[in-house]
Write a protein that holds these residues in place. Structure first.
Motif, mmCIF file in Angstrom:
data_model
loop_
_atom_site.group_PDB
_atom_site.id
_atom_site.type_symbol
_atom_site.label_atom_id
_atom_site.label_comp_id
_atom_site.label_asym_id
_atom_site.label_seq_id
_atom_site.Cartn_x
_atom_site.Cartn_y
_atom_site.Cartn_z
ATOM 1 N N GLU A 92 0.809 -1.216 0.000
ATOM 2 C CA GLU A 92 0.000 0.000 0.000
ATOM 3 C C GLU A 92 0.844 1.269 0.000
ATOM 4 O OE1 GLU A 92 -3.336 2.135 -0.396
ATOM 5 O OE2 GLU A 92 -3.184 -0.062 -0.429
ATOM 6 N N LYS A 96 4.689 0.157 -6.247
ATOM 7 C CA LYS A 96 4.288 1.010 -7.362
ATOM 8 C C LYS A 96 2.910 0.597 -7.876
ATOM 9 C CE LYS A 96 9.042 1.894 -8.867
ATOM 10 N NZ LYS A 96 10.021 1.791 -9.990
ATOM 11 N N LYS A 97 2.135 1.568 -8.308
ATOM 12 C CA LYS A 97 0.801 1.309 -8.842
ATOM 13 C C LYS A 97 0.906 1.019 -10.342
ATOM 14 C CE LYS A 97 -0.561 2.454 -4.740
ATOM 15 N NZ LYS A 97 -0.919 1.427 -3.751
ATOM 16 N N ASN A 98 1.149 -0.240 -10.673
ATOM 17 C CA ASN A 98 1.266 -0.649 -12.064
ATOM 18 C C ASN A 98 0.482 -1.931 -12.286
ATOM 19 O OD1 ASN A 98 2.888 -2.548 -10.787
ATOM 20 N ND2 ASN A 98 4.789 -1.501 -11.332
ATOM 21 N N ALA A 101 1.228 -4.687 -9.718
ATOM 22 C CA ALA A 101 0.560 -4.457 -8.439
ATOM 23 C C ALA A 101 -0.925 -4.821 -8.512
ATOM 24 C CB ALA A 101 0.738 -3.003 -8.021
ATOM 25 N N THR A 102 -1.552 -4.472 -9.635
ATOM 26 C CA THR A 102 -2.963 -4.836 -9.821
ATOM 27 C C THR A 102 -3.138 -6.350 -9.875
ATOM 28 O OG1 THR A 102 -3.323 -2.782 -11.061
ATOM 29 C CG2 THR A 102 -4.978 -4.516 -11.289
ATOM 30 N N GLU A 105 -2.758 -7.696 -6.356
ATOM 31 C CA GLU A 105 -3.918 -7.357 -5.540
ATOM 32 C C GLU A 105 -5.097 -8.277 -5.852
ATOM 33 O OE1 GLU A 105 -6.715 -3.449 -4.562
ATOM 34 O OE2 GLU A 105 -4.870 -3.235 -5.740
ATOM 35 N N ARG A 161 -5.637 2.605 3.763
ATOM 36 C CA ARG A 161 -6.308 3.492 2.811
ATOM 37 C C ARG A 161 -7.286 4.430 3.497
ATOM 38 N NH1 ARG A 161 -7.833 -1.024 -1.809
ATOM 39 N NH2 ARG A 161 -5.699 -1.356 -2.593
#
Length: 285
Positions: A92, A96-98, A101-102, A105, A161
């Motif tokens: 979190e 990295k949000k790539n 990561a998706t 998740e 979050r």
């Protein structure tokens, strides 16, 4: 009937349907719990809690089962808590949000819904056979830790979050490093939700039977375990063993053991609710 009246009618119908379903489920649960209390309440005693298993129902107790359950629960907590919370913090706050990561998740969320028997088979192959731990407490605890890790990771990420980004921005503006911000600001603000998720995950682990049977937990253990490499049994397996016997007296013993297991679960869930409400009352954003 116009569209407004139709929408209101559907809303009232759905509300009443939901109420009927909820009341029905609560009544069924009350019947089951009441039957268990009726069957096993008279059997509960200090002697029942401190006696070893026996082939005679009136002399049999759950001492080895609840001692084994405590061993498994403590080791599972020590293994899953740092790993799950640490993984949730990294994914979190640092990850990295790539696309990778998706992908991670989605798979972590899917792992939370995998049947527990699959984790039992994994634990049997990895911990019992490859790592040669045998049917020990440690093998069972590692298997249950794998089972609840996805739940802890997801609950940790959701709790992080929920912390407003303004808290992170204010801490960074004062010159704090990323880890200082996480340790001193984000974690204290989210720890109530994290702890709630951990306790609820452990509540699930307490009642699991299938993975422990697969890794070799025994239905009959004539001694209380003294170390993580000892053989063991737990309350759900002891209950299963007694229910499978034809004698009515063992069914009464099983009902008494179910009451003990329900008390443990209710206490853990109550602690989770208390901690959540306590932290929420402290956090005023």
């Amino acid at each position: 009937m116009n569209k407004v009246n139709t929408s209101r009618f559907k809303d009232k119908a759905f509300r009443r349907l939901g109420m009927v379903v909820t009341v029905s489920c609560l009544l069924i649960l009350a019947v089951f719990v009441g039957f268990v209390l009726y069957m096993g309440l008279d059997r509960l005693s200090w002697e029942f809690l401190m006696s070893l298993p026996s082939r005679f129902a009136d002399q049999s107790g759950i001492y080895t089962a609840w001692i084994g359950s405590i061993w498994v629960l403590v080791l599972t907590t020590l293994i899953s808590f740092p790993l799950g919370v640490g993984a949730g913090i990294y994914l979190e706050e640092y990850g990295k949000k790539n696309k990778l990561a998706t992908f991670l998740e989605i798979n972590i969320a899917n792992l939370a819904g995998v049947p527990s028997i699959i984790y039992g088979l994994l634990g049997l192959e990895v911990f019992v056979r490859i790592m040669q731990m045998g049917n020990s407490i440690l093998a069972g605890a590692l298997t249950l830790a794998l089972l609840i890790l996805p739940i802890i990771i997801v609950s940790t990420r959701e709790s992080l979050r929920a912390v407003p980004s303004s808290i992170r921005d204010a801490s960074n503006a004062l010159g704090a490093s990323k880890w200082q911000t996480i340790w001193n600001q984000v974690l204290p603000a989210s720890f109530g939700g994290i702890l709630t998720g951990v306790i609820l995950a452990l509540s699930r682990a307490v009642g699991e039977t299938a993975p422990l049977i697969v890794v070799g937990a025994l239905a009959y253990v004539p001694f209380a375990p003294r170390g993580p490499l000892d053989e063991f049994t737990v309350l759900p397996i002891q209950i299963f063993n007694w229910v499978s016997r034809p004698q009515h007296e063992f069914v009464i013993n099983a009902a008494a053991a179910i009451i003990v297991l329900l008390l443990i679960t209710f206490v853990m869930n109550g602690i989770a609710v208390y901690l959540r409400n306590r932290w929420q009352s402290k956090m005023k954003w």
